[in-house]
Write a protein that holds these residues in place. Structure first.
Motif, PDB file in Angstrom:
ATOM      1  N   VAL A  64     -12.381  -4.288   4.979  1.00  0.00           N
ATOM      2  CA  VAL A  64     -11.552  -5.490   5.027  1.00  0.00           C
ATOM      3  C   VAL A  64     -10.464  -5.432   3.955  1.00  0.00           C
ATOM      4  N   LYS A  65     -10.814  -4.958   2.785  1.00  0.00           N
ATOM      5  CA  LYS A  65      -9.863  -4.937   1.675  1.00  0.00           C
ATOM      6  C   LYS A  65      -8.743  -3.925   1.892  1.00  0.00           C
ATOM      7  N   MET A  87     -10.184   6.853  -1.886  1.00  0.00           N
ATOM      8  CA  MET A  87     -10.289   5.599  -2.617  1.00  0.00           C
ATOM      9  C   MET A  87      -9.944   4.377  -1.758  1.00  0.00           C
ATOM     10  N   VAL A  88      -8.854   4.470  -0.991  1.00  0.00           N
ATOM     11  CA  VAL A  88      -8.362   3.278  -0.297  1.00  0.00           C
ATOM     12  C   VAL A  88      -8.100   3.497   1.189  1.00  0.00           C
ATOM     13  N   GLY A 109       0.816  -1.207   0.000  1.00  0.00           N
ATOM     14  CA  GLY A 109       0.000   0.000   0.000  1.00  0.00           C
ATOM     15  C   GLY A 109       0.849   1.256   0.000  1.00  0.00           C
ATOM     16  N   ALA A 110       1.967   1.231   0.739  1.00  0.00           N
ATOM     17  CA  ALA A 110       2.868   2.376   0.753  1.00  0.00           C
ATOM     18  C   ALA A 110       3.482   2.590  -0.632  1.00  0.00           C
ATOM     19  N   LEU A 111       3.819   1.497  -1.324  1.00  0.00           N
ATOM     20  CA  LEU A 111       4.352   1.610  -2.677  1.00  0.00           C
ATOM     21  C   LEU A 111       3.311   2.219  -3.607  1.00  0.00           C
ATOM     22  N   HIS A 112       2.070   1.779  -3.482  1.00  0.00           N
ATOM     23  CA  HIS A 112       0.977   2.338  -4.282  1.00  0.00           C
ATOM     24  C   HIS A 112       0.848   3.841  -4.048  1.00  0.00           C
ATOM     25  N   THR A 113       0.922   4.249  -2.786  1.00  0.00           N
ATOM     26  CA  THR A 113       0.832   5.672  -2.457  1.00  0.00           C
ATOM     27  C   THR A 113       1.998   6.440  -3.056  1.00  0.00           C
ATOM     28  N   GLY A 123      -4.539   0.408   2.501  1.00  0.00           N
ATOM     29  CA  GLY A 123      -4.793   1.845   2.495  1.00  0.00           C
ATOM     30  C   GLY A 123      -4.209   2.599   3.669  1.00  0.00           C
ATOM     31  N   TRP A 124      -3.483   1.895   4.545  1.00  0.00           N
ATOM     32  CA  TRP A 124      -2.955   2.541   5.743  1.00  0.00           C
ATOM     33  C   TRP A 124      -2.050   3.718   5.403  1.00  0.00           C
ATOM     34  N   ALA A 125      -1.126   3.547   4.481  1.00  0.00           N
ATOM     35  CA  ALA A 125      -0.177   4.612   4.152  1.00  0.00           C
ATOM     36  C   ALA A 125      -0.894   5.826   3.571  1.00  0.00           C
TER      37      ALA A 125
END
Length: 318
Positions: free
Chosen positions: A193-194, A187-188, A59-63, A199-201
């Motif tokens: 659950v997903k 968005m995230v 998720g951090a990479l996505h951000t 989505g934390w970052a």
């Protein structure tokens, strides 16, 4: 001397470009189709489909990819026009228009308010999801009105003031980066659950990026709302009780400024939340308060432009 002239030009570019962008938003609002933020959302969704894992690191990479990409676009665009003051102003104006959404916020709020004024609660329930993600089916007219006022308060910071703050700090790249962070959080960044881990970052980065804009929004609501003592007291006593570090000051100050109670029990996607009441001394939100909240949001937005321009000028002189 050349550096000082360049700095002074940069301050004028931001002041004029941000003003023109806000004026364009006032005239045009958000387009129904082809909005740049929607395009970013589609791109971020495509990146998510490649990177999604139930893991904070992914998720951090996505951000990083999405926010870094938006920021890089801003940097390249600003460099391409830096030799032309007119083009720089135009680019700042276009970026400001693309990332702020004050006019559409007020328009959607007033649409719900008009339905409630007409006694059409079902239509108001249909329109409410355009403003916020809560479940409208169990809400009566006053509950819908409260949801609108809370959304107007929070989105004044997210959709206008926060963007202006980061535009003042970082120019066009700052504008685009803030909108990318805020969009990713929508968005995230929720606790489904997903996305609880993925989505934390995005959620934490949005908390950091939204911090200065939320405090400026709260301060301006205290000054612009007509009840400065009540607004300041509600912020001081209740903001820290809100689960969101940034929505708390904004909603509490709006509640005090409008003389109403916000917070309480609400539902998001089938999940019930019991939030603390903000400004418990106020009265229950009424339908007429929707228009009052929209007007307060507009005043705060205009004042925020002035504060951000003044801050940028002072920084340039230093």
């Amino acid at each position: 001397m050349f550096a000082l002239r360049g700095a002074a030009r940069a301050e004028r570019v931001f002041a004029c470009g941000a003003a023109a962008g806000l004026f364009a938003d006032l005239l045009l609002g958000d387009p129904r189709r082809g909005h740049p933020v929607a395009g970013f959302g589609r791109a971020a969704g495509a990146v998510e489909r490649v990177l999604w894992r139930d893991h904070r690191g992914w998720g951090a990479l996505h951000t990083a990819v999405c926010v870094g990409g938006a920021t890089a676009v801003g940097v390249l665009a600003a460099r391409a026009v830096r030799r032309s003051p007119a083009a720089s102003v135009a680019l700042t104006a276009a970026a400001t228009w693309a990332v702020v959404g004050g006019t559409s916020l007020g328009r959607e709020a007033r649409a719900v308010g008009a339905a409630l004024e007409a006694g059409d609660v079902e239509l108001a329930r249909e329109l409410l999801p355009r403003l916020c993600g809560r479940d409208p089916q169990g809400l009566d007219a006053d509950g819908i009105a409260r949801g609108v006022v809370e959304s107007v308060a929070e989105n004044t910071s997210d959709a206008v003031v926060g963007a202006l703050v980061w535009g003042a700090v970082g120019g066009v790249p700052g504008l685009l980066a803030f909108r990318a962070v805020n969009t990713l959080d929508a968005m995230v960044g929720h606790k489904s659950v997903k996305y609880r881990r993925f989505g934390w970052a995005s959620a934490r980065l949005d908390d950091v990026a939204g911090w200065p804009g939320a405090r400026l929004t709260g301060a301006l609501a205290v000054l612009a709302g007509g009840r400065p003592r009540d607004a300041a007291r509600a912020w001081r006593e209740d903001a820290g009780r809100h689960p969101s570090p940034n929505a708390g000051p904004v909603e509490a100050s709006f509640a005090g400024a409008l003389g109403v109670r916000l917070g309480g029990t609400l539902a998001y996607g089938g999940r019930v939340e019991h939030r603390p009441v903000l400004n418990a001394r106020g009265r229950v939100v009424r339908v007429s308060d929707v228009e009052r909240a929209a007007r307060l949001s507009r005043r705060v937005s205009v004042m925020a432009w002035g504060v951000c321009v003044a801050g940028r000028l002072l920084r340039g002189r230093r």
